[in-house]
Scaffold this motif. Structure first.
Motif, PDB file in Angstrom:
ATOM      1  N   LEU A 219       0.805  -1.220   0.000  1.00  0.00           N
ATOM      2  CA  LEU A 219       0.000   0.000   0.000  1.00  0.00           C
ATOM      3  C   LEU A 219       0.839   1.273   0.000  1.00  0.00           C
ATOM      4  O   LEU A 219       0.303   2.369   0.006  1.00  0.00           O
ATOM      5  CB  LEU A 219      -0.938   0.003   1.207  1.00  0.00           C
ATOM      6  N   ASN A 220       2.176   1.110  -0.005  1.00  0.00           N
ATOM      7  CA  ASN A 220       3.101   2.242  -0.003  1.00  0.00           C
ATOM      8  C   ASN A 220       2.842   3.185   1.168  1.00  0.00           C
ATOM      9  O   ASN A 220       2.802   4.399   1.015  1.00  0.00           O
ATOM     10  CB  ASN A 220       3.055   3.001  -1.330  1.00  0.00           C
ATOM     11  N   ILE A 221       2.631   2.603   2.337  1.00  0.00           N
ATOM     12  CA  ILE A 221       2.396   3.387   3.551  1.00  0.00           C
ATOM     13  C   ILE A 221       3.730   3.963   4.015  1.00  0.00           C
ATOM     14  O   ILE A 221       4.729   3.256   4.086  1.00  0.00           O
ATOM     15  CB  ILE A 221       1.780   2.506   4.663  1.00  0.00           C
ATOM     16  N   LYS A 222       3.745   5.243   4.328  1.00  0.00           N
ATOM     17  CA  LYS A 222       4.961   5.860   4.845  1.00  0.00           C
ATOM     18  C   LYS A 222       5.200   5.363   6.266  1.00  0.00           C
ATOM     19  O   LYS A 222       4.278   5.261   7.054  1.00  0.00           O
ATOM     20  CB  LYS A 222       4.830   7.381   4.836  1.00  0.00           C
ATOM     21  N   ILE A 223       6.469   5.070   6.543  1.00  0.00           N
ATOM     22  CA  ILE A 223       6.799   4.550   7.862  1.00  0.00           C
ATOM     23  C   ILE A 223       7.678   5.541   8.612  1.00  0.00           C
ATOM     24  O   ILE A 223       8.465   6.267   8.034  1.00  0.00           O
ATOM     25  CB  ILE A 223       7.480   3.168   7.774  1.00  0.00           C
ATOM     26  N   ASN A 224       7.500   5.584   9.914  1.00  0.00           N
ATOM     27  CA  ASN A 224       8.257   6.473  10.784  1.00  0.00           C
ATOM     28  C   ASN A 224       9.362   5.718  11.486  1.00  0.00           C
ATOM     29  O   ASN A 224       9.394   4.500  11.492  1.00  0.00           O
ATOM     30  CB  ASN A 224       7.338   7.047  11.879  1.00  0.00           C
ATOM     31  N   GLY A 225      10.220   6.474  12.159  1.00  0.00           N
ATOM     32  CA  GLY A 225      11.160   5.873  13.079  1.00  0.00           C
ATOM     33  C   GLY A 225      10.422   5.354  14.283  1.00  0.00           C
ATOM     34  O   GLY A 225       9.228   5.576  14.447  1.00  0.00           O
ATOM     35  N   GLN A 226      11.137   4.682  15.162  1.00  0.00           N
ATOM     36  CA  GLN A 226      10.493   4.057  16.306  1.00  0.00           C
ATOM     37  C   GLN A 226      10.269   5.007  17.468  1.00  0.00           C
ATOM     38  O   GLN A 226       9.713   4.620  18.467  1.00  0.00           O
ATOM     39  CB  GLN A 226      11.343   2.886  16.803  1.00  0.00           C
ATOM     40  N   ASP A 227      10.734   6.226  17.373  1.00  0.00           N
ATOM     41  CA  ASP A 227      10.496   7.175  18.456  1.00  0.00           C
ATOM     42  C   ASP A 227       9.480   8.237  18.049  1.00  0.00           C
ATOM     43  O   ASP A 227       9.426   9.314  18.614  1.00  0.00           O
ATOM     44  CB  ASP A 227      11.790   7.802  18.942  1.00  0.00           C
ATOM     45  N   LYS A 228       8.653   7.908  17.046  1.00  0.00           N
ATOM     46  CA  LYS A 228       7.555   8.774  16.608  1.00  0.00           C
ATOM     47  C   LYS A 228       6.422   7.895  16.109  1.00  0.00           C
ATOM     48  O   LYS A 228       6.631   6.770  15.699  1.00  0.00           O
ATOM     49  CB  LYS A 228       7.944   9.661  15.431  1.00  0.00           C
ATOM     50  N   GLY A 229       5.244   8.450  16.103  1.00  0.00           N
ATOM     51  CA  GLY A 229       4.117   7.779  15.470  1.00  0.00           C
ATOM     52  C   GLY A 229       3.556   6.607  16.244  1.00  0.00           C
ATOM     53  O   GLY A 229       3.638   6.544  17.461  1.00  0.00           O
ATOM     54  N   PHE A 230       3.007   5.661  15.508  1.00  0.00           N
ATOM     55  CA  PHE A 230       2.256   4.543  16.066  1.00  0.00           C
ATOM     56  C   PHE A 230       2.898   3.227  15.656  1.00  0.00           C
ATOM     57  O   PHE A 230       3.247   3.027  14.493  1.00  0.00           O
ATOM     58  CB  PHE A 230       0.813   4.599  15.558  1.00  0.00           C
ATOM     59  N   GLY A 231       3.037   2.323  16.623  1.00  0.00           N
ATOM     60  CA  GLY A 231       3.556   0.988  16.356  1.00  0.00           C
ATOM     61  C   GLY A 231       2.619  -0.069  16.906  1.00  0.00           C
ATOM     62  O   GLY A 231       1.962   0.140  17.927  1.00  0.00           O
ATOM     63  N   ALA A 232       2.560  -1.205  16.224  1.00  0.00           N
ATOM     64  CA  ALA A 232       1.719  -2.320  16.663  1.00  0.00           C
ATOM     65  C   ALA A 232       2.493  -3.616  16.510  1.00  0.00           C
ATOM     66  O   ALA A 232       3.289  -3.765  15.572  1.00  0.00           O
ATOM     67  CB  ALA A 232       0.431  -2.381  15.847  1.00  0.00           C
ATOM     68  N   GLY A 233       2.259  -4.543  17.439  1.00  0.00           N
ATOM     69  CA  GLY A 233       2.960  -5.812  17.371  1.00  0.00           C
ATOM     70  C   GLY A 233       2.452  -6.800  18.398  1.00  0.00           C
ATOM     71  O   GLY A 233       1.272  -6.784  18.758  1.00  0.00           O
TER      72      GLY A 233
END
Length: 150
Positions: A12-26
């Protein structure tokens, strides 16, 4: 779960952030085991969420938590990023119509923020002081990983 999210992000060509910004799921494995999410409020503070299931106690239970985390990036000197984090939050355990509980969490952990991919890996220990229906002290612990995207 993480490889599927990564493949969907690429397709889907989703832009990804670094791990110290934004949202992460796992995922997190331990007591309890389940899904983990993290939303960074700024460079040092984040909200951590969990939806998991406890398999080890005599009364297996669904567990939900939310924590406010502070990160310290200066404690471990390394070419890699290993922030120590600590914080507080709340946990609800739902046990088949009996022994449901509400508790206060105190979190301490360490994370590795990967420079090559939008991933973090974490290990945490969480004392939980159950407040309702009766007071008791429990210990949660987990190891996990999250993928970051927006």
């Amino acid at each position: 779960a993480l490889p599927v999210i990564f493949i969907i992000a690429i397709i889907l060509n989703i832009k990804i952030n670094g791990q110290d910004k934004g949202f992460g799921a796992g995922v997190m494995i331990g007591e309890p085991t389940g899904l983990s999410a993290k939303y960074w409020l700024d460079g040092d503070n984040a909200l951590d969420f969990g939806l998991a299931y406890s398999f080890v106690r005599s009364n297996s239970a669904l567990s939900m938590h939310v924590d406010y985390l502070y990160h310290s990036f200066d404690v471990i000197k390394s070419k890699y990023r290993f922030p120590l984090y600590y914080g507080f939050g709340a946990r609800i355990r739902l046990v088949n119509d009996a022994d449901n509980s509400l508790g206060a969490r105190g979190v301490i952990g360490i994370a590795w923020l990967c420079d090559e991919a939008p991933l973090d890996v974490f290990v945490e220990v969480v004392p939980v002081f159950n407040i309702f229906p009766e007071t008791a002290l429990n210990l949660d612990a987990a190891i996990g990983a999250r993928f970051y995207f927006r």
